[in-house]
Design a protein around this motif. Sequence first.
Motif, short mmCIF file in Angstrom:
data_model
loop_
_atom_site.label_atom_id
_atom_site.label_comp_id
_atom_site.label_asym_id
_atom_site.label_seq_id
_atom_site.Cartn_x
_atom_site.Cartn_y
_atom_site.Cartn_z
N SER A 174 0.83 -1.21 0.00
CA SER A 174 0.00 0.00 0.00
C SER A 174 0.87 1.26 0.00
N ALA A 175 0.26 2.37 -0.41
CA ALA A 175 0.97 3.65 -0.43
C ALA A 175 1.42 4.05 0.97
N SER A 176 0.58 3.78 1.96
CA SER A 176 0.93 4.14 3.34
C SER A 176 2.11 3.31 3.84
N GLU A 177 2.11 2.02 3.49
CA GLU A 177 3.22 1.15 3.89
C GLU A 177 4.51 1.58 3.21
N LYS A 210 5.33 4.60 2.29
CA LYS A 210 5.82 5.81 2.96
C LYS A 210 6.51 5.47 4.28
N LYS A 211 5.96 4.49 5.02
CA LYS A 211 6.58 4.07 6.28
C LYS A 211 7.99 3.52 6.02
N GLN A 243 9.90 4.17 3.44
CA GLN A 243 10.77 5.26 3.01
C GLN A 243 11.27 6.06 4.20
N LYS A 244 10.39 6.23 5.21
CA LYS A 244 10.80 6.92 6.44
C LYS A 244 11.87 6.10 7.17
N SER A 261 12.80 8.31 -0.01
CA SER A 261 12.16 7.85 -1.25
C SER A 261 13.18 7.54 -2.34
#
Length: 410
Positions: free
Chosen positions: A327-330, A332-333, A335-336, A348
């Motif tokens: 998922s997009a949220s996963e 982003k996590k 990438q953080k 990213s």
Amino acid sequence: MEQSKKNKRKIFNDPVLGFISISDDLLFDLLEHPYFQRLKRISQTGLSNYVYPGSTHTRFLHALGSTHLMQLALQVLKDKGVIISKEEERAVVTAILLHDIGHGPFSHALESTLMEGMHHEKVSITFMNLLNKEFNGELQLAIDIFLDQYPRKFFHQLISGQIDLDRLDYLRRDSFFTGVSEGNVNSERIITMMNVVNDELVIEAKGIYSIEKYLTSRLFMYWQVYFHKTSMTAEFYLIEALKRAKLLTKKGVDLPASGILKYFLNKSDYSNLTVEDINKFAQLDDSDILSALKIWQNHEDKILSILSKVIIQRNLPYSRITSQPISASELKKLQKKAADFYQVEDGSYFVHQNKLSIIAYEDEKDPIRLVLKNGTVIELQDMDNQVFIKDLKRKISRYHFCIPRGLESL
């Protein structure tokens, strides 16, 4: 005073197709032109040699091979009674010779990165137009055929179609240099089955299984070579390194690089492609990129340094290809986490997901037509004795994902 070259009849010994003859003065002069000679310094398959060490062949070789196959195809068609004038023959051979002249460093890997939003075919036609002026209009018919603006459609189909000479060369050539035998197509067999009906390219019906083999070979080459997870990861990091370099340059950082590469690091607007842009691009090749990356390994910008080291030292991150995306949220996590891992502001650059799709046979866009013994023309998917076509019409999608090693289990 240096004497001008008089012998413009050349024979090249190609490891894939054998002896390739150039027996036309215009073709020879185009081969000798700096725009074309640059292709000797452009990798045909990006960073596929990171997986297949033998895959170091160039766009120059591919262009020569495609030209040779075009010459064979035209002779086959003429032997079958297709009327082709000398002007048409020269034009279509010229068009296939120049069809990839617009490729930049590492071919598709950096497409639209150095010149943002610029596809190699647009650059190719710009090169052709400049050459046409230089050669006093001798390339105009070749350009018309390349752009599909010539009424005899089969000429363009030989250059760009589902069974064109471009594909018949690169599949066989890439198979040879990678050692992936699944991609080895019998290009000569397919060419001997070609014919023309109502100025459109057709394949004689007895060649149906050669066509199915060709389509399946192309499918296997995509998943085994062009979409290989490791080379795709290397190419992603290559793209990110150039993006980072362009961002730093925009911020006023003077990165060490060749003068030609600096030109493209400093410029971002190509909405009006200039002659200067093209002439600068004609001087750019793989060596400019590799030389810069070697230096950037030790740059104080940590992101640029890490990306450059990954490519030059082949210290590649973890990667996989799956049927389902994260998922997009996963994403982003992760990438953080990568940003924290490397202690940089933006992770990213190091964590990436990309959708990969391939359709082996696009029957709606450009159907392959077969001609029966009685002269009837029928589309490939409508033949009674076809075996795999229904499966080959299905779009296959996968997801490529990469992340720094040590974070893949998080």
